[in-house]
Write an enzyme that holds these catalytic residues in place. Structure first.
Site: not given
Ligand code: GLN
Length: 490
Positions: A85, A160, A184
């Site tokens: 990632k 994400s 994420s």
């Molecule tokens: N969807 C969550 C956010 O927008 C979690 C994102 C993540 O785990 N990086 O913060």
């Protein structure tokens, strides 16, 4: 599809050792597939075919020598292709975090998690797409275009770590690193029908992970099954002098056998995780999967995590607060592009104004507000107190049960664009994943069914601190006796 890109990690490792194919052929097969499919899917932001092939040739030489005189142990991941990632630093590869503000930034070092896997013999294929600074649940917040869900190209892959999940689902990598600050790893795994692990907070070093919410961020793995995840997890876990929040506990060598007997396991089902408005097929698939665990011998008990409803507001105060501080370093001076004129303020203003995307700006404002004098106690301070209550919910539950089984998201993958005008609707997608991050407990995600439109449904098992091995075992028993994780998108 080349047969080689169908192999899981065990197949890759054994095939290479037995000389059934060369590492060069394996890496070439992946790049051929990336070239023919990623134009559509957009899982990768950057690939390094030349570098990967060079390493493959070295691996082939090592293997040839070893086959001639098989002495000593080979590195456990020798020749294994890996996607990373784009919020994790890989030396010499651009790291954008899905943001224009880091365009052109090439880290001169490896994240510890990456470094450990490279030392174990892995070969990085490239960097995968992400919501900008990992803020999002759909990969639509990337400045470099959305990633498409391999099961349905009009749907999001989740986020994400959407690029990593889509890469694994589309067989553009056998395994990929992701990060999980509020879901994420687990949510994109669920949306793309793959498996994922979010380790305990502090289990894997955050050194070289570009910080989003430092008290929540964890590096995790996405892959095809529990055996593959466990292998990568145990190699990258452990204390790191470069990250003071890592915990000095032994990392178990995880051996997953063929046993499917769960009769010693108590599975808790939290009543707060089945809410009105959730997609009925998601609920049905989760209940069916829990029944399956029961059929394997597990005792299933209802538990209560009473503060679950506060996880969403608490997370969306704490994560933006930490983000607003972490993102202060992108000032147009130290990293990436610089816009603006003579005055320092002008550089800050123009670079940040033009290079951060709308969601990142929204969170910087939310976080700065929550931390500002006069509001700190009412928002940030209060959120921290409620966070403790959420943590205590888990501690209490784990006195009664070994693991907690729950849905990952209230729906399957939603349509691209469906939530982009309504940030709150997007945040609501995270209700079931945020509590584990706030408490710091580990979770695994794995496919347990499909909805009527053929979109994957995932379930999570959350465990007590540092109990990743138990989570792998239970999910492995499930995967030994089901075939959801073996299905692949057309
Ligand atoms: N969807 C969550 C956010 O927008 C979690 C994102 C993540 O785990 N990086 O913060």
């Amino acid at each position: 599809m080349s047969e080689l890109t169908k192999l899981n990690l065990q197949g890759v490792i054994q095939g290479l050792r037995r000389g059934e194919f060369s590492c060069r052929e394996l890496i070439q097969a992946y790049f051929e597939r990336i070239q023919s499919l990623d134009f559509t899917i957009n899982a990768y932001l950057y690939t390094d075919e030349e570098g990967a092939l060079r390493k493959a040739e070295m691996v082939d030489r090592t293997l040839a020598e070893w086959r001639r005189s098989p002495q000593g142990e080979l590195p456990p991941l020798l020749g294994v292709p890996l996607a990373v990632k784009d919020v994790l630093c890989v030396k010499g590869m651009p790291c954008t975090c899905g943001s224009k503000i880091l365009e052109g930034f090439v880290p001169p070092y490896n994240a510890t998690s990456v470094q450990k896997l490279l030392e174990a013999g892995a070969i990085v294929l490239g960097k995968t797409n992400t919501d900008e600074f990992a803020m999002g649940s759909s990969t639509e917040n990337s400045a470099y275009g959305v990633t498409r869900n391999p099961w349905n190209l009009n749907r999001v892959p989740g986020g994400s770590s959407g690029g990593s999940a889509a890469a694994v689902a589309a067989r553009l990598a056998p395994v990929a690193l992701g990060t999980d600050t509020g879901g994420s790893v687990r949510q994109p795994a669920s949306f793309c029908g793959v498996s994922g692990i979010k380790p305990t907070y502090g289990r894997v070093s955050r050194y070289g992970l570009v910080a989003y919410g430092s008290s929540l961020d964890v590096v995790g793995v996405l892959g095809r099954n529990m055996e593959d995840l466990a292998l990568v997890f145990e190699l990258m876990a452990g204390v790191d002098p470069r990250d003071a929040t890592t915990v000095d506990l032994p990392v178990p060598h995880i051996h997953l056998d063929r046993s499917t007997d769960l009769s010693a396991i108590r599975v808790g089902v939290p009543k707060e995780y089945f809410i009105p408005g959730m997609q009925p097929q998601v609920e049905a698939a989760i209940r069916q999967a829990i029944l399956h665990l029961q059929e394997l011998g597990a005792t299933v008990l209802e538990v209560s995590l009473p503060h679950t409803e506060y996880a969403l507001p608490v997370y969306y105060l704490i994560a933006p607060a930490e983000a607003s501080a972490n993102l202060a370093r992108y000032d147009g001076i130290r990293y990436g592009p610089r816009l603006g004129g003579e005055a320092m303020w002008e550089i800050f203003f123009r670079t940040r104004g033009e290079k951060f995307g709308p969601e990142v700006k929204r969170r910087i404002m939310l976080g700065t507000y929550a931390l500002s004098a006069g509001y700190y106690d009412a928002y940030y301070g209060k959120a921290q107190k409620v966070r403790t209550l959420i943590k205590q919910d888990f501690e209490r539950a784990f006195q009664i049960v070994d693991v907690i089984a729950a849905p990952i998201a209230p729906t399957t993958a939603f349509a691209i664009g469906e939530h982009t005008d309504d940030p709150l609707a997007m945040y609501l997608e995270d209700v079931f994943t945020l509590p584990a991050n706030l408490a710091g407990v580990p979770g695994v995600a794995f496919p347990v069914g499909f909805d009527q439109q053929g979109l994957p449904i995932g379930m999570q098992l959350m465990g007590n601190y540092f109990q990743e091995e138990l989570l792998f075992r239970i999910a492995h028993a499930y995967q030994l006796t089901t075939d959801w994780h073996l299905r692949t998108p057309q």
